[in-house]
Enzyme design. Structure first.
Site, mmCIF file in Angstrom:
data_model
loop_
_atom_site.group_PDB
_atom_site.id
_atom_site.type_symbol
_atom_site.label_atom_id
_atom_site.label_comp_id
_atom_site.label_asym_id
_atom_site.label_seq_id
_atom_site.Cartn_x
_atom_site.Cartn_y
_atom_site.Cartn_z
ATOM 1 N N CYS A 157 0.638 -1.365 -0.228
ATOM 2 C CA CYS A 157 -0.021 0.408 -0.210
ATOM 3 C C CYS A 157 0.953 1.489 0.477
ATOM 4 C CB CYS A 157 -0.505 -0.033 1.417
ATOM 5 S SG CYS A 157 -1.494 -1.768 1.801
HETATM 6 N N1 CO8 Z 1 -20.585 -8.811 6.028
HETATM 7 C C1 CO8 Z 1 -21.021 -9.166 6.834
HETATM 8 N N2 CO8 Z 1 -20.755 -9.250 8.635
HETATM 9 C C2 CO8 Z 1 -19.544 -9.687 8.472
HETATM 10 C C3 CO8 Z 1 -19.070 -9.263 6.638
HETATM 11 C C4 CO8 Z 1 -19.317 -9.024 5.466
HETATM 12 N N3 CO8 Z 1 -18.666 -9.486 4.584
HETATM 13 N N4 CO8 Z 1 -17.432 -9.777 7.116
HETATM 14 C C5 CO8 Z 1 -17.234 -9.503 9.023
HETATM 15 N N5 CO8 Z 1 -18.394 -9.785 9.240
HETATM 16 C C6 CO8 Z 1 -18.466 -9.873 10.653
HETATM 17 C C7 CO8 Z 1 -17.946 -11.313 11.515
HETATM 18 O O1 CO8 Z 1 -18.049 -11.820 11.172
HETATM 19 C C8 CO8 Z 1 -17.862 -10.340 12.244
HETATM 20 O O2 CO8 Z 1 -19.108 -10.939 13.513
HETATM 21 P P1 CO8 Z 1 -19.001 -11.443 14.695
HETATM 22 O O3 CO8 Z 1 -19.202 -10.376 15.573
HETATM 23 O O4 CO8 Z 1 -20.327 -11.568 14.898
HETATM 24 O O5 CO8 Z 1 -17.767 -12.609 15.064
HETATM 25 C C9 CO8 Z 1 -17.855 -9.245 13.258
HETATM 26 O O6 CO8 Z 1 -19.088 -8.674 11.259
HETATM 27 C C10 CO8 Z 1 -16.804 -8.028 13.015
HETATM 28 O O7 CO8 Z 1 -16.193 -8.935 11.839
HETATM 29 P P2 CO8 Z 1 -14.257 -7.722 11.272
HETATM 30 O O8 CO8 Z 1 -14.271 -7.386 13.584
HETATM 31 O O9 CO8 Z 1 -13.761 -8.285 11.186
HETATM 32 O O10 CO8 Z 1 -15.024 -6.741 11.355
HETATM 33 P P3 CO8 Z 1 -14.356 -5.148 11.538
HETATM 34 O O11 CO8 Z 1 -14.812 -4.490 12.456
HETATM 35 O O12 CO8 Z 1 -13.081 -5.041 12.157
HETATM 36 O O13 CO8 Z 1 -14.350 -4.368 10.062
HETATM 37 C C11 CO8 Z 1 -12.376 -4.701 8.460
HETATM 38 C C12 CO8 Z 1 -14.237 -4.682 8.980
HETATM 39 C C13 CO8 Z 1 -13.826 -3.172 7.559
HETATM 40 C C14 CO8 Z 1 -11.766 -5.055 7.165
HETATM 41 C C15 CO8 Z 1 -11.962 -3.560 9.595
HETATM 42 O O14 CO8 Z 1 -11.234 -4.028 10.172
HETATM 43 C C16 CO8 Z 1 -10.762 -2.422 8.626
HETATM 44 O O15 CO8 Z 1 -11.320 -2.220 7.336
HETATM 45 N N6 CO8 Z 1 -9.859 -2.593 8.986
HETATM 46 C C17 CO8 Z 1 -8.266 -1.819 8.644
HETATM 47 C C18 CO8 Z 1 -7.833 -2.661 7.267
HETATM 48 C C19 CO8 Z 1 -6.652 -2.264 6.278
HETATM 49 O O16 CO8 Z 1 -6.246 -1.439 6.942
HETATM 50 N N7 CO8 Z 1 -6.126 -2.800 5.849
HETATM 51 C C20 CO8 Z 1 -5.130 -2.720 5.344
HETATM 52 C C21 CO8 Z 1 -5.059 -3.388 3.774
HETATM 53 S S1 CO8 Z 1 -3.636 -3.669 3.084
HETATM 54 C C22 CO8 Z 1 -3.608 -2.368 1.453
HETATM 55 O O17 CO8 Z 1 -4.240 -1.531 1.744
HETATM 56 C C23 CO8 Z 1 -2.599 -3.273 1.007
HETATM 57 C C24 CO8 Z 1 -2.299 -4.247 0.742
HETATM 58 C C25 CO8 Z 1 -2.164 -4.803 -0.596
HETATM 59 C C26 CO8 Z 1 -2.837 -4.815 -1.585
HETATM 60 C C27 CO8 Z 1 -3.823 -6.297 -1.882
HETATM 61 C C28 CO8 Z 1 -5.147 -6.544 -2.774
HETATM 62 C C29 CO8 Z 1 -5.659 -7.458 -3.141
#
Ligand code: CO8
Length: 381
Positions: A157
């Site tokens: 990223c």
């Molecule tokens: N639909 C419905 N419910 C869902 C879904 C979904 N799609 N996904 C998860 N849930 C549920 C889970 O099961 C969980 O349920 P329960 O509480 O019952 O266990 C609940 O939602 C909460 O799950 P999470 O804790 O996983 O969800 P979050 O609130 O943490 O949100 C996010 C998930 C949006 C991913 C959030 O954690 C986030 O944005 N974190 C930061 C991510 C970040 O900055 N990442 C960097 C990415 S790396 C990058 O940018 C580049 C990498 C290289 C490129 C790669 C290209 C492919």
């Protein structure tokens, strides 16, 4: 030493967009089919049933409403669930080079420059189409440059900000008059569209940043300071690589990417941990860099942040400005583009910087896998 300035940026946006609703409908149809096909293993407890995804969750948790992709039909086809990008002959341009060249031409046009004014192409992105020849050399050829150099680099990223610092340093050292930092991101190719936790996160795009020796033109942005940081983390990984096939025992002919809902040859992350760890890391980095540059929060006009999660960005912006921050302070493009890896902060800058006046200051900031982070403080000329 010559000072490097950002003369212009360029953007190429794919023609197809997928809304959360369309994406979730496809995923849920896939999950229903998977559960039906594996009903016996699920009943015996050998496999976990897939639970439906939800458009409301996606928007609330991330701020993403849609994403652009180079191929929509392949992604939404539940028997495929990846883009369909047919192989091209060695005589045709690679798609990554082609979209990068579109963004590069846009940046040149906005700056009133031509490829003859450029000495270097850095393709800085989170995945390269192949090992060699470098995608950057193909962009160089597509631009019709018969001089100069090109090379690829990958810091996930943070590739674009790392590329910008490399370009600025080479210009300052007198090794190039101008360099294009090109970030073509086809994230749809390395995203696991069968994984409910991450299927909504990414989108495709290409950006370009034209950096040039200050005295060679007018306008743009002075780079007040740039800084890079990496710190090892296992929370965001993509284990796809050229040694994958050598890891198999003799006779093990399983496909390298098996397309299962949890496939570690594709993007995987512990999103919640990333959120918690990266927000303080990046906020501190920006504030420390501001202190070193003698910048007070009220001297900062805008932050153009990596576009992964709107809530993360508002928290980082609040720490930078020392007050509640909104879209005017930290513009959002992830609602429309989703996370475009290295290109995100550049799209935000490209789309939300024309209104700033001479002397206005801000920071382009990337962060993500590695962990990696980069800050490029700029002042409008
Ligand atoms: N639909 C419905 N419910 C869902 C879904 C979904 N799609 N996904 C998860 N849930 C549920 C889970 O099961 C969980 O349920 P329960 O509480 O019952 O266990 C609940 O939602 C909460 O799950 P999470 O804790 O996983 O969800 P979050 O609130 O943490 O949100 C996010 C998930 C949006 C991913 C959030 O954690 C986030 O944005 N974190 C930061 C991510 C970040 O900055 N990442 C960097 C990415 S790396 C990058 O940018 C580049 C990498 C290289 C490129 C790669 C290209 C492919």
């Amino acid at each position: 030493m010559s000072e490097a300035v950002i003369r212009a940026t360029g953007l190429w946006t794919p023609p197809h967009s997928i809304s959360n609703e369309e994406l979730v409908a496809a995923y849920n149809a896939y999950a229903e089919r998977y559960n039906g096909e594996h009903a016996d293993e699920i009943a015996r407890g050998e496999l976990e049933a897939l639970t439906p995804s939800s458009a409301e969750f996606i928007e609330k948790a991330s701020g993403i409403k849609s994403r652009f992709v180079v191929d929509k039909d392949g992604v939404l086809d539940i028997t495929r669930m990846m883009p369909n990008i047919p192989e091209r002959s060695n005589d045709e341009p690679a798609i990554l080079a082609e979209i990068g060249a579109h963004a590069a031409r846009d940046a040149l046009e906005r700056a009133g420059k031509t490829p003859a004014d450029v000495d270097g192409i850095i393709v800085a992105a989170s995945n390269m189409q192949r090992a060699y020849p470098a995608v950057a050399i193909e962009v160089q050829q597509l631009l019709g440059m018969e001089h100069g150099f090109g090379f690829d680099m990958n810091v996930a990223c943070s590739s674009a900000t790392f590329g910008m610092q490399a370009a600025a340093d080479m210009i300052a050292a007198g090794n190039a008059r101008a360099i294009l930092v090109v970030s073509p991101e086809i994230t749809s190719g390395h995203l696991n569209w069968r994984d409910r936790d991450s299927h909504f996160i990414f989108g495709d795009v290409a950006t370009a940043v034209l950096l040039e020796r200050a005295e060679l033109g007018d306008g743009g942005w002075r780079i007040i300071g740039s800084r890079l940081k990496t710190q090892f983390s296992n929370n965001i990984r993509n284990n796809f690589g050229f040694l994958n096939r050598t890891e198999r025992a003799t006779g093990d002919n399983r496909p390298l990417q098996n397309g299962s809902p949890k496939d570690d040859r594709l993007f995987v992350q512990e999103g919640r941990k990333v959120f918690k760890e990266v927000v303080p890391m990046v906020s501190d980095m920006i504030r420390e860099h501001m202190d070193d540059l003698g910048l007070e929060p009220d001297q900062m006009r805008r932050v153009w942040l990596h576009q992964a999660n709107i809530n993360m960005n508002l928290m980082i912006a609040k720490k930078v400005f020392g007050r509640e921050a909104g879209g005017e302070d930290a513009p959002t493009i992830l609602d429309e583009y989703a996370n475009t890896s290295s290109a995100g902060s550049i799209i935000a800058f490209h789309k939300h910087s024309d209104d700033l006046k001479s002397g206005d200051k801000g920071v382009i900031c990337s962060f993500g896998a590695g962990y990696s982070a980069g800050t490029v403080f700029v002042e409008k000329l």
